[in-house]
Scaffold this active site. Structure first.
Site, PDB file in Angstrom:
ATOM      1  N   ARG A 194       0.842  -1.187   0.000  1.00  0.00           N
ATOM      2  CA  ARG A 194       0.000   0.000   0.000  1.00  0.00           C
ATOM      3  C   ARG A 194       0.886   1.250   0.000  1.00  0.00           C
ATOM      4  NH1 ARG A 194      -3.582  -1.416   3.033  1.00  0.00           N
ATOM      5  NH2 ARG A 194      -4.738   0.500   3.044  1.00  0.00           N
TER       6      ARG A 194
ATOM      7  N   ALA B 268       6.713  -2.057  -4.461  1.00  0.00           N
ATOM      8  CA  ALA B 268       6.748  -1.280  -3.222  1.00  0.00           C
ATOM      9  C   ALA B 268       5.690  -0.185  -3.213  1.00  0.00           C
ATOM     10  CB  ALA B 268       8.134  -0.684  -3.039  1.00  0.00           C
ATOM     11  N   HIS B 269       5.667   0.578  -2.138  1.00  0.00           N
ATOM     12  CA  HIS B 269       4.654   1.619  -1.953  1.00  0.00           C
ATOM     13  C   HIS B 269       4.772   2.733  -2.986  1.00  0.00           C
ATOM     14  CE1 HIS B 269       7.508   3.438   1.336  1.00  0.00           C
ATOM     15  NE2 HIS B 269       8.162   3.027   0.301  1.00  0.00           N
ATOM     16  N   ASN B 270       3.622   3.228  -3.407  1.00  0.00           N
ATOM     17  CA  ASN B 270       3.528   4.392  -4.294  1.00  0.00           C
ATOM     18  C   ASN B 270       4.065   4.151  -5.690  1.00  0.00           C
ATOM     19  OD1 ASN B 270       3.834   5.560  -1.313  1.00  0.00           O
ATOM     20  ND2 ASN B 270       2.627   7.008  -2.518  1.00  0.00           N
TER      21      ASN B 270
END
Lengths: 355, 355, 355
Positions: C219, C240-242
Site C-alpha cells: 500500500r 513497493a509503496h507508491n
C-alpha cells in the site's frame, strides 16, 4: 481514507516538540503530501528543493526545519520528516480490531491468552502456545506448539509460525510470512541421495521487529536463528537456518541470507542482495542492491557488485565497464602499432649497424 | 528443545553402523554442536580442523571418522556428518500430530482419505481428491479438485495445491508454497493487449521431494510440470510452466527457472540463480549463486556469473574486474608513449634519411 | 485432463475467424502440442521450423498461417498461436465452482455481495467490503475492511487483501499473493532506531490484471499504489509503496520494484530485474533478466546488465568480459615491449648524437 481526528496547530507542535509560527488555534483536519494536501490539511518540506512546490500547495500549514522560509502557518522542528511520521500517526491511529475471540478458531491444550487479545476467525494455536496482551492475530494465522507471541504484536492474515518460535513484543509480521520452516540441510546418502538433517532448533524474534509479506525465516538446525531488536525486514526476504541478524538492521525486499551468516548492528542490505553462508557483516555496513557477498565485510564498509567489492572501486568499474569492447579494439590497434615500431626499429638498427 | 529419548553409546553405534571406542553402556541424553553440547550429550567432528574445539567441548562422547584421535568415548564411522544426521533423527523424531480429522474441515465429493490421516482444522479438499496413508495436512491447506497426495507426505500450514496436481510419497511441502498456479502465458491481442493462454496441464511431484516455504511451481500449459524423485527445493523458488527438474537436484533459495527448462539429475543451482526459458542443464552440473543461465549447460560443468560462463574463467574475470579502471588509464598512457615513440622514430628516420 | 467439449473443424474455424482446408464436419475431440496430440485432436504450428515435427504428429488437424503447407485438414489464420489460445479456451473452459456461500465463512458488517458470488469455506470479509457479481473467492482468502473486488474476478486460496484496496473487474490473483501490506518506510529515531512511518494510503488494481502466486504489492504511504488495466504480473514479484505500473505491462517472476517508481505502458521487465526507487520507465521499454535499473529509461529502450546499460552495448560488453584476464596480460606485455622500444630508441638516439 478519512482521518479519524482533528488537531490544532498548537497541539501538533506540542506532539512533535516543535514551535508554532502563526495561529496555534488553527484547526488541522488531515495530513498529506505537498501535491495532495487540501485546505485545512498540514504538509511538510523535508528538503529545500521542495520549497518551490510548497508555493503552489493548498495546505493550510506546513512542517519545516528551523531555517527554511515559511509562506503560511508552520511548525518548526529539527527533523521535518520524523515530525511528519508522528503527525501521521496522530491522524491515522493503527486500526485495531476490538478484543474478541472469533468463531471458529482452533485452540490446542494449555494455550495461554493474555488480556484484550484479538483472535480473528480461522486462527489455529497449537498446544502450549502463549499469546501476550493485546496481540492481534488475523484470519488464517497458524502458531505451532510451544511458540509464544509477545505483548502488542500483530500477525496479519495467513502468517505461519512453526513450533517453538519465540516472538517478542510490538513485533509486526505481514501476511503470508513463514517463521520456523526447516532449514535447508542435507547430507549425501550412500546412493547420492540427499538425506535430510533434522532441523530441531528454533527461531527467536526480538522486540520491535517488523517482517514483510511472504518473507521466510528458517529454524536453526540446532540452537536458534535470531533476529535482534528493532530490525526491519521487507517483503520476500529469505533468512536461512542459524543466521543471526543484529539490532536495527534494514533488510530490503528479496534479500537472501544463507546459513549461519552473522550481521552486526545497523546493517543495511538493499534489494535482491545475496550472501553466501558463514559470512560476517560488520556494524553499520551497507550493501548496495543486487550485490553478492562472499566474504566478511568490515564495519561501516559500503559494498556493491556481484561479487561485491568496495563501493568506491565498484563505481569506477561500473563507469569503465561499457568501455571494455572499445578497450579491446584499442589494445589490438596498439599491438599493431608496437609491432610496426619494433619492425622499424630493428630495420633502423640494422641500417645503423650496416650503414 | 528437550529430547524425547535416551540411548546408550552402543545403541547409537549400531544405529549408524559404527564401532564404539570406550564404554558401550554409556548413557547419551542428547546431541548438540561442539560449542553447545552439555555433559551427557554426544557431538561430532566432521573435519580435522574442528579437533581443537573438541578439546574444550563438554560433550560426553563424540562421533569421529576412522582416523581422527579421540579424547573421550567415541563412535567411529566413515562419514561423521551423515551419522550425526541419523543420531539427530533418533533423538528428535519428527513431531507428528495424532491421526484425526479437525473441526471444521471442508471436504468435497468423492474424497478418498487413507489410513491414519491427520487433517488439522481449516483444511479444504476439493472434489475427487485422494489423500494417502499417514498424510498430515496443516491448517489452511487447500487441495484442489482431482489432486492427490501420496503416503506419508506432510503439507505445512497455508499450502495451496491447485486442481489436478499429483504429489508423491514422503513429500514435504513447507508453509505458503503454491503448486499448480497458472503458468505465465499470453499471446498478443489485436490491440496490443495480452490474451491469456489457458494453462490446462498439471504438475507432478515425485517421491521424497522437499519444497521450501512460499515456493511456487506453476502448472503446465499442456502436459505437466515435473519435479523428479529426491529433489530438494529451498524457499521462495520460482519454477515456471512445463519445466522438468531431474532427480536429486538441489535448488537453493530464490532460484528462478523460466518455462520449459529441463534439468538433469544431481544438478545444483545456488541462491538467486536465474534461467531463461527452454534451456537444458546437464547431469551433475553446478551453478554458482546469482548466475544467469542463457544457454545449455554441459554435464558436470560449473558455471558462474550473469551472463554465466565456466567457473574457471569467471574466477579470473572476477579477479580482473576491479582492475578495469586502472587498465583504462594504463592503456591511455601506453597510447601516449607509443605516439611519442612513433614521432621520435619518424624524426630519427627523417634524420637518417636527411642526415 | 479430459476435455469437456467436442467441436467440428468448421466450428473451430468460425471461432477463430479462420478458413477451413479439408472436411469442415471433422469432429475434433481435443487440442494438444505437436508431440502430444492424439488422433482426433487438433494441434498448431506457429513457426515454419516446426513443420518438420508436424509430419510425424498424430493430430487429425492443424492450425496454420496463410502460407505454410498443410499435410492434413487445417484451419488457416493470420496468427496461429493466438488461435490456438482461443481453441484451448473452448476445450477447457475455466473451471468455475457453482455459486454458493461456503460453511463456515466469516463476514463483517455492511458486506455487499453481488450476484452468483462463490465464497468457498474459510473466507473472511471485513466490514464494508464490496464483492462484485460472479466473483470467486477460494478458501483462506482474507479481504480487509473497506476493500472491494470487481465483477468476475477470481482470488485463489490464501490470498490476503488488506484494508482499503480497490480491485477491478476480471482480475485474477493467484494463491498466496498479498495486496496492501505496509510499505517499507521508516525515519531515523533519536537513538538510531527506525521509527515506522504509518502507511495510510491504499492500492488500486485496475481491470484485467493478473497477479502471480506469492506476489506482494504494498500500500502507499499516502495516495495509492496503482496497477493499470491489462498488466500481467508473474510469481514472487515485489512492488513497493507508491509505485505506478502502466497498462499492459509484463512483469516476470521475482522482479523487484522499489518505492515511487513509475512504469509506462507496454513495459516488459524480465525475471529478477530490480529497480531502485523513484525511477521512470518509458512506454514499450524492455529490460532483460537480472538487470538493475538505477535511472530513467527512455521509451522503447532495451536495457540489460546490473547496472543496466543499453542492450546493444551490453551485448558487446558480455562478449568482451571473458577476455578481460587475457587483456590484462596483453597490456602488461605491451608495456614491456614499449619500455624496450623506448630504451632502444634512447640508446639509438644517443648513438646518433654521439655517433
Amino acid at each position: 481514507m478519512r482521518t479519524l481526528a482533528e488537531h490544532t496547530l498548537g497541539e501538533l507542535a506540542a506532539l512533535v516538540g516543535g514551535s508554532v509560527e502563526g495561529d496555534p488555534t488553527l484547526l488541522i483536519t488531515g495530513v498529506a503530501s505537498l501535491e495532495d494536501a487540501q485546505p485545512g490539511e498540514i504538509t511538510f518540506v523535508a528538503e529545500p528543493k521542495y520549497l518551490l512546490t510548497l508555493k503552489t500547495a493548498k495546505a493550510s500549514a506546513v512542517i519545516l526545519d528551523r531555517v527554511m522560509p515559511a509562506d503560511r502557518p508552520a511548525i518548526r522542528v529539527d527533523q521535518p520528516y520524523r515530525a511528519f511520521a508522528t503527525v501521521l500517526t496522530s491522524f491515522y491511529p493503527s486500526p485495531r480490531p476490538p478484543a474478541s475471540i472469533g468463531t471458529p478458531v482452533a485452540l490446542g491444550e494449555r494455550v495461554h491468552l493474555g488480556h484484550e487479545v484479538v483472535l480473528l476467525p480461522f486462527v489455529t494455536l497449537g498446544d502450549d502456545v502463549t499469546i501476550g496482551d493485546r496481540v492481534v492475530l488475523y484470519p488464517g494465522v497458524f502458531v505451532g506448539p510451544g511458540s509464544s507471541i509477545g505483548d502488542d504484536s500483530v500477525l496479519y492474515a495467513n502468517v505461519t509460525i512453526y513450533e517453538r518460535v519465540a516472538i517478542g513484543r510490538q513485533v509486526i509480521i505481514h501476511a503470508g510470512a513463514v517463521i520456523g520452516a526447516d532449514g535447508f540441510g542435507y547430507v549425501p546418502g550412500p546412493d547420492g541421495q540427499h538425506l535430510k538433517i533434522p532441523q530441531v532448533g528454533g527461531v527467536r524474534i526480538e522486540d520491535d521487529v517488523e517482517i514483510g509479506a511472504n518473507t521466510c525465516i528458517d529454524r536453526a538446525t540446532l540452537g536458534a536463528t535470531l533476529i535482534r531488536r528493532g530490525t526491519k525486514i521487507d517483503n520476500l526476504v529469505h533468512i536461512a537456518h542459524n543466521v543471526e541478524v543484529g539490532e536495527d538492521n534494514l533488510l530490503l525486499a528479496q534479500v537472501g541470507i544463507s546459513g549461519s551468516c552473522h550481521l552486526g548492528t545497523h546493517v543495511t542490505l538493499a534489494g535482491q542482495v545475496g550472501m553466501v553462508d558463514h559470512v560476517h557483516i560488520g556494524d553499520h555496513a551497507t550493501v548496495i542492491a543486487q550485490a553478492g557477498i562472499v566474504k566478511d565485510v568490515e564495519p561501516r564498509a559500503i559494498m556493491a557488485g556481484s561479487v561485491a567489492m568496495p563501493h568506491r572501486i565498484w563505481r569506477r568499474v561500473q563507469a569503465a565497464t561499457p568501455r571494455l569492447p572499445e578497450l579491446l579494439r584499442t589494445v589490438a590497434a596498439l599491438e599493431r602499432r608496437i609491432a610496426a615500431l619494433e619492425a622499424n626499429q630493428t630495420h633502423a638498427m640494422n641500417e645503423t649497424e650496416h650503414g
